[in-house]
Every structure is written in structure tokens, then in C-alpha cells.
Design an enzyme around this catalytic site. Sequence first.
Site, PDB file in Angstrom:
ATOM      1  N   CYS A  95       0.965  -1.148  -0.155  1.00  0.00           N
ATOM      2  CA  CYS A  95       0.110   0.015   0.379  1.00  0.00           C
ATOM      3  C   CYS A  95       1.275   1.128  -0.224  1.00  0.00           C
ATOM      4  O   CYS A  95       1.480   1.983  -1.581  1.00  0.00           O
ATOM      5  CB  CYS A  95      -1.302  -0.252   1.412  1.00  0.00           C
ATOM      6  SG  CYS A  95      -2.713   1.233   1.161  1.00  0.00           S
ATOM      7  N   HIS A 179      -4.285  -5.966  -0.396  1.00  0.00           N
ATOM      8  CA  HIS A 179      -3.745  -5.589   1.105  1.00  0.00           C
ATOM      9  C   HIS A 179      -3.536  -7.358   1.034  1.00  0.00           C
ATOM     10  O   HIS A 179      -4.973  -7.917   1.567  1.00  0.00           O
ATOM     11  CB  HIS A 179      -4.830  -5.042   2.317  1.00  0.00           C
ATOM     12  CG  HIS A 179      -4.673  -3.572   2.535  1.00  0.00           C
ATOM     13  ND1 HIS A 179      -3.455  -3.216   3.561  1.00  0.00           N
ATOM     14  CD2 HIS A 179      -4.962  -2.737   2.228  1.00  0.00           C
ATOM     15  CE1 HIS A 179      -3.522  -1.768   3.934  1.00  0.00           C
ATOM     16  NE2 HIS A 179      -4.113  -1.240   2.522  1.00  0.00           N
ATOM     17  N   GLU A 181      -2.944  -9.258   3.237  1.00  0.00           N
ATOM     18  CA  GLU A 181      -2.862  -9.725   4.833  1.00  0.00           C
ATOM     19  C   GLU A 181      -4.627  -9.772   4.466  1.00  0.00           C
ATOM     20  O   GLU A 181      -4.997  -9.972   5.966  1.00  0.00           O
ATOM     21  CB  GLU A 181      -1.900  -9.304   5.781  1.00  0.00           C
ATOM     22  CG  GLU A 181      -2.826  -7.916   6.485  1.00  0.00           C
ATOM     23  CD  GLU A 181      -2.683  -6.563   4.924  1.00  0.00           C
ATOM     24  OE1 GLU A 181      -3.483  -5.588   5.347  1.00  0.00           O
ATOM     25  OE2 GLU A 181      -2.060  -6.956   3.736  1.00  0.00           O
TER      26      GLU A 181
END
Length: 208
Positions: A95, A179, A181
Site C-alpha cells: 500500500c 492488502h 493480509e
Amino acid sequence: TPSPTLLRAAGEGLGGGYHVVAYDFGIKRNILRWLVEVGCRVTVVPATTPAEDALALNPDGIFLSNGPGDPAAVTYAIQATRQLIESSRPIFGICLGHQIIALALGGRTHKLKFGHRGGNQPVREEVTGRVQVTVHNHGFAVTPGSLPDDVEVTHVNLNDGCIEGLRHKTLPVFSVQYHPEASPGPHDALGLFAEFVQLMEKHAPRNT
């Protein structure tokens, strides 16, 4: 789709225990959890940490986290990242970290008219053509055509063509805009953490 157990095994099998210095620009706990899952030992440092201080911790790799705001305004991080890239340490950004890497490599960023928010964003991996379902939360993006010739675009957003990933062609540096995760159901992108371990296995100072 890799499970946490498989990712942890991948990290252990690839020489787990690598020391990662993670820059905190607003880091999410789940990112740290996944770095640990793949066998990393993580030291979190403040966003303003000079490159020489991070390198003094003798890391095997550097992680640049997510965070808010205009990446071009984070000049101290861009400068530190340039120096970290010159150290040839493996670097992985997510990001804001992705945007900072792009700027440090000579690219540009711009504000999106409509930011990317939430899940179900389709992203294509350019090498394989595989489409991942990803999670986003950003209002800025790397400007197409601004990256130097020694940097390749690895991922593209299928909704608007946004650059979603990049990799240096000769240095161990890569990043993604989304993202991996977050995983609000799909785990399509979690393999990126194991990929970071593979880079450290190949390029970390103790292995060269």
C-alpha cells in the site's frame, strides 16, 4: 490457496528466522502476524527511522507498511528507502509502502478521482494472467508510464488499469498496492509473504 499452516511451513522450509525490520507508517497487526507465520523475526521501527539506523539492526530484509495520506509528502521515507534499496537488502512494500518504493525508484504518484476501498477488487498478475480477488484502501496510486525501465509492473487492477504491483528487474525489491493480509474470505495473495522469505534466502547478507 495457501493455509496459515502451509505458509508457516514454507517459511520454516526456506530458512525461517530471518530478521525483518518493518517500517511503521500505520502498520496493521495482521501484516505482522503473517510475517511471523512465514518464520520471520520482526523488529518494528518508527516511520522516521533513518536508513542507517535500520541497517544498524542488521536485518535480512526490510518491510514498508501501509499507511494513510499522500506518499509524495513522506519525503523522509522516500529518502530512507532510496538508501535501503542501495544496500541491496530484500524489500517488500504494501500500500503506502508500495507507493514509497515507486517514488524512491524514480516513479510518480497521483491522487485517484475515486479511491479503491473494500474487498472484491480483481487484480491480474501479469506474468501468469492469474486473477486475484484483493482488498484495497487507498486514495493515491503509482502513475502509469512513470516508472524507469529497470522496474516492471507485476499486477494491474482490472477495473481501472491501476498499477497494483511492481518489481525491480535486478534488485530484490517488490511491492503491491493491495492488502494481501486482509483476507476477508479469499486468501489469494498470501503467498507474497512466502515470496519475501524466498528473496531473503537468496539475498540476505548472511547468505551472500
